[in-house]
Design an enzyme around this catalytic site. Structure first.
Site, mmCIF file in Angstrom:
data_model
loop_
_atom_site.group_PDB
_atom_site.id
_atom_site.type_symbol
_atom_site.label_atom_id
_atom_site.label_comp_id
_atom_site.label_asym_id
_atom_site.label_seq_id
_atom_site.Cartn_x
_atom_site.Cartn_y
_atom_site.Cartn_z
ATOM 1 N N ARG A 280 0.861 -1.188 0.000
ATOM 2 C CA ARG A 280 0.000 0.000 0.000
ATOM 3 C C ARG A 280 0.891 1.228 0.000
ATOM 4 O O ARG A 280 1.380 1.644 1.045
ATOM 5 C CB ARG A 280 -0.888 -0.031 1.256
ATOM 6 C CG ARG A 280 -2.109 0.863 1.194
ATOM 7 C CD ARG A 280 -2.712 1.029 2.570
ATOM 8 N NE ARG A 280 -1.884 1.895 3.389
ATOM 9 C CZ ARG A 280 -1.787 1.806 4.716
ATOM 10 N NH1 ARG A 280 -2.455 0.919 5.394
ATOM 11 N NH2 ARG A 280 -1.008 2.649 5.381
ATOM 12 N N HIS A 284 -3.411 4.830 4.534
ATOM 13 C CA HIS A 284 -4.578 3.946 4.577
ATOM 14 C C HIS A 284 -5.790 4.643 3.947
ATOM 15 O O HIS A 284 -6.485 4.086 3.119
ATOM 16 C CB HIS A 284 -4.881 3.545 6.016
ATOM 17 C CG HIS A 284 -6.213 2.880 6.166
ATOM 18 N ND1 HIS A 284 -6.468 1.634 5.651
ATOM 19 C CD2 HIS A 284 -7.374 3.310 6.701
ATOM 20 C CE1 HIS A 284 -7.736 1.321 5.894
ATOM 21 N NE2 HIS A 284 -8.298 2.322 6.518
ATOM 22 N N TYR A 293 3.953 5.337 11.543
ATOM 23 C CA TYR A 293 4.191 3.909 11.770
ATOM 24 C C TYR A 293 5.076 3.223 10.740
ATOM 25 O O TYR A 293 5.300 2.022 10.822
ATOM 26 C CB TYR A 293 2.860 3.159 11.913
ATOM 27 C CG TYR A 293 1.863 3.333 10.775
ATOM 28 C CD1 TYR A 293 1.957 2.549 9.623
ATOM 29 C CD2 TYR A 293 0.850 4.283 10.845
ATOM 30 C CE1 TYR A 293 1.057 2.711 8.583
ATOM 31 C CE2 TYR A 293 -0.058 4.446 9.796
ATOM 32 C CZ TYR A 293 0.049 3.663 8.675
ATOM 33 O OH TYR A 293 -0.834 3.824 7.648
HETATM 34 C C1 LIG Z 1 -15.380 -5.019 11.131
HETATM 35 C C2 LIG Z 1 -14.498 -3.839 10.942
HETATM 36 N N1 LIG Z 1 -13.566 -3.551 11.870
HETATM 37 C C3 LIG Z 1 -12.781 -2.458 11.738
HETATM 38 C C4 LIG Z 1 -12.909 -1.633 10.660
HETATM 39 C C5 LIG Z 1 -12.038 -0.389 10.530
HETATM 40 N N2 LIG Z 1 -11.072 -0.563 9.450
HETATM 41 C C6 LIG Z 1 -11.311 -0.085 8.210
HETATM 42 S S1 LIG Z 1 -10.124 -0.484 7.147
HETATM 43 C C7 LIG Z 1 -9.211 -1.311 8.302
HETATM 44 C C8 LIG Z 1 -7.926 -1.990 7.909
HETATM 45 C C9 LIG Z 1 -8.113 -3.005 6.818
HETATM 46 O O1 LIG Z 1 -6.898 -3.554 6.420
HETATM 47 P P1 LIG Z 1 -6.765 -4.589 5.227
HETATM 48 O O2 LIG Z 1 -7.901 -5.553 5.238
HETATM 49 O O3 LIG Z 1 -5.414 -5.164 5.269
HETATM 50 O O4 LIG Z 1 -6.970 -3.720 3.897
HETATM 51 P P2 LIG Z 1 -6.137 -2.479 3.331
HETATM 52 O O5 LIG Z 1 -6.713 -1.248 3.941
HETATM 53 O O6 LIG Z 1 -4.716 -2.702 3.683
HETATM 54 O O7 LIG Z 1 -6.381 -2.466 1.853
HETATM 55 C C10 LIG Z 1 -9.863 -1.237 9.543
HETATM 56 C C11 LIG Z 1 -9.342 -1.798 10.789
HETATM 57 C C12 LIG Z 1 -13.896 -1.970 9.706
HETATM 58 N N3 LIG Z 1 -14.101 -1.226 8.597
HETATM 59 N N4 LIG Z 1 -14.663 -3.065 9.862
#
Ligand SMILES: Cc1ncc(C[n+]2csc(CCOP(=O)(O)OP(=O)(O)O)c2C)c(N)n1
Lengths: 392, 325
Positions: A280, A284, A293
């Site tokens: 990425r 985020h 981080y």
């Molecule tokens: C059930 C739930 N818990 C927490 C969140 C908050 N949240 C949104 S994105 C994220 C990180 C997701 O990481 P990843 O699946 O690795 O995808 P990336 O953003 O790296 O593409 C979090 C914790 C959420 N959207 N849904």
């Protein structure tokens, strides 16, 4: 015993397996300079397909850059980029049939673009105007289009994974030669829904492609605080499914793997897991600052694996692209995005009646009463509800 | 006393409790080095080490189950659910397990030392997945305590009390006030007893009852009403489960009228429970029907957030209607 363990060999000394027992190789086809590895077997690709992939890459880069800028200017409230992950997303979508159903996480706008989502449609969603298919109800980037077989994004993570299993099963039962593809991040793969969805797909013989974008981070959490196994791919094997790991920054590797995964899923009525190893490159989301981080050095290292550039170099080597045409395309999309943005931001927001629509198929009596009360209230204080005042 | 915002007050409460209780740990998604997406836990990992303040994998079900395990074995667990909207994957662990550990084991085991912290509520252009107020789902579950602070001083005092409480507590933090609400917070040990409402303004004509971020809305509405010569008494419920019937009933007996305001949808919301109880307790004292100013019975919309909100103007109108009834 009807169990697969019947064909396991017997041993007489204690010996444990560990994660390296399941070390899964990474498929790479393109080298950094845009030439293919000598022994590599290329995917099915012609000039038209390559051009469409490249076009989607350029559009996505431009959209990400412009909309992040628009967010910083306060014109939209939120944005998420897929910068660095274009090959994972576009390479996989390009292997599909338009009738295959896409269930995405949120960072896969390149996939809906590949299917034909117009610049205008992107803008309408992000500006929550009355032309947004989602009727202004969700935050920017939550696209969806029935016509394009792209189910509307839901923010709760991983919920789409078992749903994809169900979608794929329904495609099979309807006799369609189509699969479902389900995108998710390596973070989302920690959710219970991931395990439920994969296990059900394997057991119920659903033709679904689980596509994990392993991009190194879930917000601030690096992969070594997310899981300890051999990536996400080893879990596919654990659930008894066909699994492959690819270089997620290599357009041709992703394309090749997904083409074959699709054929396998259809021919065998079985799920496939693809783990794309990528990074990425951006934050985020527009609410995040990765400098808290991770290091600039780490980001710079990954800049050198730019998937869009690598694919462009391959096209140039084939004589299918040149720097000038590439540059012109950026100019064209920058103008297009900007002009569509200006149009969309002037389109009115959805009518206040929309507030009670789609909660159920038809509004319930309580909802109708609540809307009537609300409209009377807005009429009384129009200056406090500028988005609906004058249109009640 | 020191001036700080709500996040700093929460951080201070966590820090001082971790200092005092070596068995306490703080964990959740991104809470470690990063300090949580809102930075409520910032600095805690540096101070107390990675074994006591840490990131978990991204699984609310796992976080809640893990927290149950820790607390059932004598630890103090403070788990963060990144947004209250994402507490639902954990609901089985919370509703069937945290809430019933003590009851189903005849008190052989309990998870008293468990607190879930989670940001809730709207007003931040977050759309329906970053704006929900799911408190009523948990007030329906015996065995859980549900607490909502309204400002930094309350956040510190109520969070410390929640952490020390011998029951599992869900502590909902009004995220739109995280940085917006700044105020004096007592230094050192500042504890506010759970289960007690607070009368924050005396009045004679109508009782306004709410919790969390809506308290500000009630105060604004009361000011508007005052200009029309209406005197409002304002009560912050603070703990929804168990809630302080006596304080509310005493106030309603004095004013003869009650208005309850919450952000969650009207139907099945906690206001309905309060209205039913107060109607029983105060039937002969009531001079008008109990009013509820709540969210609409729809998911939380993005573009029509302002219209959806039980804001000060809607509250003001309901106050006037109640007094004129
Ligand atoms: C059930 C739930 N818990 C927490 C969140 C908050 N949240 C949104 S994105 C994220 C990180 C997701 O990481 P990843 O699946 O690795 O995808 P990336 O953003 O790296 O593409 C979090 C914790 C959420 N959207 N849904």
């Amino acid at each position: 015993m009807s169990n697969a363990t019947t064909n396991a060999e017997t041993v007489h000394r204690v010996s444990f397996l560990d994660k390296d027992s399941l070390a899964i190789p990474i498929l790479k086809i393109l080298q950094a300079d845009g030439t293919a590895y000598e022994e590599a077997v290329l995917p099915v690709i012609d000039e038209a397909l390559a051009a469409k992939i490249h076009d989607t890459c350029v559009f996505t880069r431009v959209l990400d850059e412009r909309m992040l800028g628009a967010q910083r200017q306060g014109r939209i409230s939120f944005y998420m980029t897929c910068t660095g992950e274009e090959a994972s997303i576009i390479g996989s979508t390009a292997a599909l049939d338009d009738g295959d159903v896409i269930l995405a996480q949120y960072r896969e706008h390149a996939a809906i673009r590949y299917r034909g989502f117009t610049t205008e449609q992107f803008m309408n969603q992000m500006f929550s105007n009355e032309k947004d298919f989602g009727k202004g109800r969700q935050m920017p980037i939550h696209y969806g289009s029935e016509a394009l077989n792209y189910q509307t994004i839901s923010s709760p993570l991983a919920t789409q994974i078992p749903q994809a299993t169900g979608v794929a099963y329904s495609l099979k039962m309807q006799g369609k030669r189509n699969v479902a593809i389900c995108y998710f991040g390596e973070g989302a793969a920690s959710e219970g829904d991931f395990h439920a969805g994969l296990n059900m797909a394997a057991v119920l013989n659903s033709p679904v492609i689980f596509f994990c974008r392993n991009n190194g981070y879930a917000i601030s959490t690096p992969t070594d605080e997310q899981f300890k196994g051999n990536g996400i791919a080893s879990r596919g094997v654990g659930y008894g499914m066909h699994t492959i790991r690819v270089d997620g920054n290599d357009m041709l590797a992703v394309l090749a793997a997904t083409q074959q995964a699709r054929a396998y899923a259809l021919d065998n009525n079985a799920p496939v897991l693809i783990e794309a190893m990528t990074y990425r490159l951006g934050a985020h989301s527009s609410s995040d600052d990765p400098s808290g981080y991770r290091s600039k050095d780490e980001e710079a290292k990954w800049q050198q694996h730019d998937p869009v550039k690598r694919f462009k170099l391959w096209m140039i080597n084939k004589g299918w692209m040149n720097e000038q045409r590439d540059a012109d395309l950026y100019v064209k999309y920058r103008e297009e995005v900007l002009s569509e943005l200006k149009v969309a931001e002037k389109i009115p927001t959805p009518h206040i009646d929309n507030i009670i629509e789609d909660v159920y198929d038809t509004p319930t009596p309580i909802l109708k009463k609540q809307l009537a009360d609300l409209k009377n209230h807005v009429k009384k204080y129009p200056e406090s509800y500028p988005k609906s005042a004058g249109r009640v | 006393m020191a001036q700080m915002n709500m996040l700093q007050a929460i951080n201070q409460a966590l820090s001082s409790e971790m200092e005092a209780d070596k068995k306490m740990m703080v964990f959740g998604e991104d809470v470690g080095h990063f300090g949580g997406v809102f930075r409520a836990t910032s600095g805690l990992q540096e101070k107390f080490g990675r074994e006591r303040c840490f990131n978990t994998p991204l699984t609310e079900q796992g976080i809640a189950g893990f927290a149950n395990g820790l607390a059932s074995n004598g630890m103090t667990a403070v788990a963060e659910i990144q947004f209250a909207d994402y507490i639902f994957p954990a609901i089985d662990q919370i509703v069937n397990e945290s809430a019933k550990f003590r009851y189903r084991s005849g008190n052989e085991f309990n998870v008293g030392g468990l607190t879930f912290r989670t940001p809730y509520g709207g007003g931040i252009a977050g759309g329906h997945y970053h704006s929900q107020s799911p408190e009523a789902y948990f007030t329906q579950t015996p065995g859980l305590k549900v607490v909502v602070p309204r400002n930094p001083e309350q956040a510190k005092g109520l969070l410390i009390a929640s952490i020390r409480d011998k029951n599992p507590v869900i502590f909902f933090e009004p995220k739109r006030l995280y940085r917006a609400s700044v105020g004096e917070v007592p230094e050192g040990d500042h504890v506010i007893e759970l289960g007690k409402a607070e009368v924050i303004k005396q009045g004679t004509d109508i009782t306004l009852l709410g919790w969390g971020a809506q308290m500000e809305i009630l105060e604004n509405a009361a000011e508007m009403a005052a200009k029309k010569g209406i005197s409002c008494e304002i009560i912050d419920l603070r703990t929804l489960s168990p809630w302080d019937v006596d304080t509310v009933a005493a106030s309603v007996k004095k004013t003869g009228r009650l208005l309850i305001n919450h952000e969650a949808p009207l139907t099945g919301g906690f206001a309905g429970e309060i209205a039913a109880t107060i109607q029983e307790e105060c039937f002969l004292y009531l001079e008008s029907p109990i009013a509820r100013v709540c969210g609409l019975d729809t998911p939380y919309p993005l573009i029509h957030e302002k219209e959806y909100m039980p804001d000060a103007l809607k509250t003001f109108e309901a106050i006037k209607a109640s007094v004129k009834f």
